[in-house]
Design a protein around this motif. Structure first.
Motif, PDB file in Angstrom:
ATOM      1  N   ILE A 412      -0.461 -10.366  -7.380  1.00 36.71           N
ATOM      2  CA  ILE A 412      -1.254  -9.866  -6.511  1.00 36.71           C
ATOM      3  C   ILE A 412      -0.327  -8.983  -5.632  1.00 36.71           C
ATOM      4  CG2 ILE A 412      -2.418 -10.819  -4.247  1.00 36.71           C
ATOM      5  CD1 ILE A 412      -3.002 -13.431  -5.421  1.00 36.71           C
ATOM      6  N   PRO A 413      -0.630  -7.730  -5.757  1.00 37.86           N
ATOM      7  CA  PRO A 413      -0.326  -6.852  -4.895  1.00 37.86           C
ATOM      8  C   PRO A 413      -0.435  -6.868  -3.465  1.00 37.86           C
ATOM      9  CG  PRO A 413      -2.148  -5.746  -5.737  1.00 37.86           C
ATOM     10  CD  PRO A 413      -2.262  -7.203  -6.298  1.00 37.86           C
ATOM     11  N   THR A 418       3.895  -4.342  -1.607  1.00 38.05           N
ATOM     12  CA  THR A 418       3.749  -2.988  -1.669  1.00 38.05           C
ATOM     13  C   THR A 418       4.088  -1.862  -0.368  1.00 38.05           C
ATOM     14  OG1 THR A 418       1.231  -2.861  -1.229  1.00 38.05           O
ATOM     15  CG2 THR A 418       1.847  -3.606  -3.369  1.00 38.05           C
ATOM     16  N   LEU A 419       4.165  -2.483   0.689  1.00 37.73           N
ATOM     17  CA  LEU A 419       4.362  -1.774   1.783  1.00 37.73           C
ATOM     18  C   LEU A 419       5.848  -1.604   1.912  1.00 37.73           C
ATOM     19  CD1 LEU A 419       2.164  -3.112   4.797  1.00 37.73           C
ATOM     20  CD2 LEU A 419       2.001  -0.999   3.727  1.00 37.73           C
ATOM     21  N   VAL A 420       6.487  -0.485   1.714  1.00 35.88           N
ATOM     22  CA  VAL A 420       7.809  -0.266   1.220  1.00 35.88           C
ATOM     23  C   VAL A 420       8.428   0.910   2.071  1.00 35.88           C
ATOM     24  CG1 VAL A 420       7.536  -0.701  -1.079  1.00 35.88           C
ATOM     25  CG2 VAL A 420       7.350   1.392  -0.647  1.00 35.88           C
ATOM     26  N   PRO A 421       9.763   0.775   2.318  1.00 38.11           N
ATOM     27  CA  PRO A 421      10.553   1.589   3.253  1.00 38.11           C
ATOM     28  C   PRO A 421      10.725   2.901   2.769  1.00 38.11           C
ATOM     29  CG  PRO A 421      11.840  -0.130   2.476  1.00 38.11           C
ATOM     30  CD  PRO A 421      10.725  -0.413   1.818  1.00 38.11           C
ATOM     31  N   VAL A 422       9.917   3.987   2.975  1.00 35.98           N
ATOM     32  CA  VAL A 422      10.118   5.270   2.646  1.00 35.98           C
ATOM     33  C   VAL A 422      10.847   6.258   3.328  1.00 35.98           C
ATOM     34  CG1 VAL A 422       9.000   7.464   1.737  1.00 35.98           C
ATOM     35  CG2 VAL A 422       8.255   5.023   0.778  1.00 35.98           C
ATOM     36  N   LEU A 477       0.434  14.980   7.882  1.00 38.56           N
ATOM     37  CA  LEU A 477       0.243  14.342   6.715  1.00 38.56           C
ATOM     38  C   LEU A 477      -0.957  13.627   6.473  1.00 38.56           C
ATOM     39  CD1 LEU A 477       3.841  12.905   6.046  1.00 38.56           C
ATOM     40  CD2 LEU A 477       3.016  15.092   5.397  1.00 38.56           C
ATOM     41  N   PRO A 478      -1.708  13.650   5.290  1.00 32.27           N
ATOM     42  CA  PRO A 478      -3.042  12.988   4.886  1.00 32.27           C
ATOM     43  C   PRO A 478      -2.831  11.505   4.926  1.00 32.27           C
ATOM     44  CG  PRO A 478      -2.189  14.183   3.201  1.00 32.27           C
ATOM     45  CD  PRO A 478      -1.318  14.443   4.177  1.00 32.27           C
ATOM     46  N   GLU A 479      -3.642  10.733   5.478  1.00 33.01           N
ATOM     47  CA  GLU A 479      -3.823   9.236   5.373  1.00 33.01           C
ATOM     48  C   GLU A 479      -4.469   8.873   4.138  1.00 33.01           C
ATOM     49  OE1 GLU A 479      -5.317   7.228   8.791  1.00 33.01           O
ATOM     50  OE2 GLU A 479      -4.380   8.543  10.452  1.00 33.01           O
ATOM     51  N   THR A 480      -3.876   7.681   3.662  1.00 32.32           N
ATOM     52  CA  THR A 480      -4.534   7.124   2.555  1.00 32.32           C
ATOM     53  C   THR A 480      -4.697   5.594   2.889  1.00 32.32           C
ATOM     54  OG1 THR A 480      -3.187   8.516   0.934  1.00 32.32           O
ATOM     55  CG2 THR A 480      -4.212   6.419   0.164  1.00 32.32           C
ATOM     56  N   ARG A 481      -5.929   5.125   2.921  1.00 35.57           N
ATOM     57  CA  ARG A 481      -6.547   3.706   3.050  1.00 35.57           C
ATOM     58  C   ARG A 481      -5.455   2.713   2.214  1.00 35.57           C
ATOM     59  NH1 ARG A 481     -10.830   0.542   4.755  1.00 35.57           N
ATOM     60  NH2 ARG A 481     -12.154   2.574   4.857  1.00 35.57           N
ATOM     61  N   PHE A 482      -5.012   1.756   2.534  1.00 34.76           N
ATOM     62  CA  PHE A 482      -4.496   0.777   1.975  1.00 34.76           C
ATOM     63  C   PHE A 482      -5.467   0.056   0.697  1.00 34.76           C
ATOM     64  CE2 PHE A 482      -2.694  -3.289   0.616  1.00 34.76           C
ATOM     65  CZ  PHE A 482      -1.477  -3.217   0.670  1.00 34.76           C
ATOM     66  N   VAL A 483      -4.936   0.486  -0.584  1.00 34.03           N
ATOM     67  CA  VAL A 483      -5.446  -0.033  -1.785  1.00 34.03           C
ATOM     68  C   VAL A 483      -4.335  -0.305  -2.568  1.00 34.03           C
ATOM     69  CG1 VAL A 483      -7.159   0.157  -3.657  1.00 34.03           C
ATOM     70  CG2 VAL A 483      -7.564   1.162  -1.290  1.00 34.03           C
ATOM     71  N   SER A 484      -4.309  -1.616  -3.078  1.00 34.14           N
ATOM     72  CA  SER A 484      -3.113  -1.878  -3.923  1.00 34.14           C
ATOM     73  C   SER A 484      -3.836  -2.540  -5.093  1.00 34.14           C
ATOM     74  CB  SER A 484      -2.087  -2.550  -3.468  1.00 34.14           C
ATOM     75  OG  SER A 484      -1.218  -2.202  -2.434  1.00 34.14           O
ATOM     76  N   GLU A 485      -3.382  -2.372  -6.376  1.00 33.64           N
ATOM     77  CA  GLU A 485      -4.026  -2.733  -7.471  1.00 33.64           C
ATOM     78  C   GLU A 485      -3.024  -3.159  -8.716  1.00 33.64           C
ATOM     79  OE1 GLU A 485      -7.061   0.201  -8.890  1.00 33.64           O
ATOM     80  OE2 GLU A 485      -6.342   1.298  -7.354  1.00 33.64           O
ATOM     81  N   ASN A 486      -3.273  -4.271  -9.575  1.00 30.99           N
ATOM     82  CA  ASN A 486      -2.570  -4.516 -10.555  1.00 30.99           C
ATOM     83  C   ASN A 486      -3.638  -5.054 -11.711  1.00 30.99           C
ATOM     84  OD1 ASN A 486       0.085  -4.363  -9.744  1.00 30.99           O
ATOM     85  ND2 ASN A 486       0.382  -6.620  -9.139  1.00 30.99           N
TER      86      ASN A 486
END
Length: 513
Positions: A412-413, A418-422, A477-486
């Protein structure tokens, strides 16, 4: 029913301990099946055999284990796992408390089986489950979302997801040529696996000192997957919007291939790994997506070994020697390097150290990785070459679980994975700001936003005096809604929290705590 009572009582205990969900209808059917008595021995054997298979399948369905297809694929790969790692994996699924409780149940069964009709208690227990759930006492929150009132509206999760994909299709970056740039800069992308904000918090390192060396840190970056190969694919397609897993499996459109686009823009591209890349054909996959052969860092020293016993090369040793040889810019062209590290991957063992499992060794390995990256950044600074360094972990390691997924599982992502330090550093820019904490990007962002920043830096070179400030760039910077998938499991964020599309194609509430 006899000893089948133990099976159901054990499931009751697991259910109320939040370890499994409980399908009362299917369990009721199974209970009825095992209470039927047959006179002929062959029919009894057939009944018990079918019931045993059904019981195992039902328990698996109610657990948090991966889908059967993925489990079978993983079993095929387990032939490469070391014996010690196999034992470690097995130990994670054996809870000593559960073993003791089950042993107590067996003892009680032996005492009471001939005195009480335990099957009656089983049926009462099964029928009480939906009643307790109705009273608000379920063991796990599996509340279905997307009811009749929401269906077809903008709050319908399926509608939201389809709208998300449609919006992402229109996103595509054009990387400007740097052939005529006065101060072309190198690009170094560092992608370690199994490093999330939640992992850092778990090992009491919520904000490592290394991040203070960067100019910008993205606090809300979503890697969109919890597996290494898909994460690398998404990075390599980062010049376009986020796609579904089914589209990700296809060849990237020409405009969506990041490293070929960098090559066309005037860069010499390279891919280096601190491992051999054979597991799950990672090396071959990343070579195809990058358009250049992935190199195994054999020139580096070996101080760790992976779960399959293969050597893992020291990160600083690999990076340092590669940089010393290649940063001289053959033909005058700048370099774009993608570096993949599995130092933090599950099952890694540290050579010449006291044997400990990979959970206990995570913090020492994390400290070593961050130290190696720190030393490498110093080397890049000392080389005098303007360089944009990007730290972008692939996903987390799941040091702790939640209500739907056990610790160590990554099917389950979830946001914990999936919230990682960039972080981004502009090496070679001397400004007072570098002595201060890095700028922070708090709005939701993913690969397209990150590489929008890179494209902006290429178009408006930050090493020119007339270039706009980094803070101005980050704000746009453009935003991206949180969607994670496996594969067929998707986690999406709404204004009221996270929702998950399960393997059964149902949308349910997801508790990320």
């Amino acid at each position: 029913m006899q000893y089948w009572s133990l099976y159901f009582f054990a499931k009751f205990a697991l259910y109320f301990n939040h370890a499994i969900k409980f399908s009362w209808v299917l369990n009721l059917l199974l209970a009825v099946c095992v209470t039927i008595s047959f006179r002929q021995r062959r029919w009894r054997i057939a009944q018990q055999s079918i019931a045993a298979i059904a019981a195992v399948a039902l328990l698996y369905y109610e657990s948090s284990l991966p889908p059967p297809a993925r489990l079978l694929a993983e079993i095929a790969r387990m032939s490469s796992y070391s014996f010690d790692y196999l034992l470690e994996l097995l130990s994670r699924f054996i809870n000593l408390w559960y073993v003791l409780v089950f042993a107590g149940m067996v003892a009680l069964y032996a005492l009471l089986a001939n005195r009480l009709r335990l099957s009656s208690f089983v049926f009462v227990g099964i029928l009480c489950i939906p009643l307790l759930a109705h009273l608000g006492l379920p063991a796990r929150d599996v509340s279905i979302v997307g009811d009749d009132a929401e269906r077809g509206t903008e709050r319908d999760p399926t509608v939201m997801l389809n709208t998300f994909y449609t919006e992402q299709k229109s996103r595509e970056l054009t990387l400007p040529s740097v052939a005529q740039a006065k101060h072309p800069f190198d690009i170094v992308i560092l992608q370690p696996g199994e490093l999330s904000w939640d992992d850092l918090a778990f090992v009491d390192a919520p904000y490592p000192k290394l991040l203070n060396r960067f100019d910008a840190v993205m606090l809300n970056f979503n890697s969109a997957t919890s597996h290494s190969t898909p994460a690398a694919k998404r990075l390599m397609r980062g010049s376009c919007g986020q796609t579904s897993d089914s589209v990700l499996a296809q060849a990237a459109e020409p405009g969506c291939a990041l490293f070929p686009a960098l090559k066309q823009a005037g860069y010499v591209t390279a891919v280096v790994m601190n491992h051999n890349g054979r597991y799950n054909q990672f090396g071959a996959t990343i070579s195809a997506y990058a358009g250049t052969r992935a190199l195994e860092g054999k020139w580096g020293s070996v101080n760790m070994h992976g779960f399959d016993g293969t050597p893992m090369y020291d990160d600083f040793s690999v990076l340092s020697k590669w940089w010393s040889k290649h940063h001289t810019h053959p033909g005058g062209k700048p370099i774009a390097l993608y570096y993949n590290s599995i130092t933090l991957h599950d099952g890694t063992t540290i050579d010449h150290a006291r044997p400990i499992n990979s959970v206990q060794s995570y913090k020492p390995r994390l400290d070593k990785l961050l130290q190696d990256f720190d030393h490498f950044i110093t080397q890049v600074e000392q080389s005098g070459r303007p360089t944009v360094v990007i730290l972008i972990p692939a996903h987390g390691v799941a040091m702790r679980g939640d209500t739907l997924q056990a610790a160590g599982m990554r099917e389950i992502p979830s946001p914990r994975l999936t919230l990682v330090p960039v972080a981004v550093k502009l090496v070679g820019i001397d400004r007072k700001q570098q002595a201060k904490p890095p700028l922070e990007v708090k709005h939701p962002i993913s690969y397209f936003g990150l590489f929008s920043l890179l494209a902006d830096l290429m178009a408006d070179n930050p090493y020119e005096h007339s270039a706009k400030s980094l803070s101005e760039r980050l704000a746009l910077l453009p935003e991206t809604r949180f969607v994670s998938e496996n594969e067929n499991i998707i986690i999406m964020q709404r204004d009221d929290g996270y929702v998950m599309r399960s393997a059964e194609d149902l949308w349910i509430k997801y508790d990320s705590n």
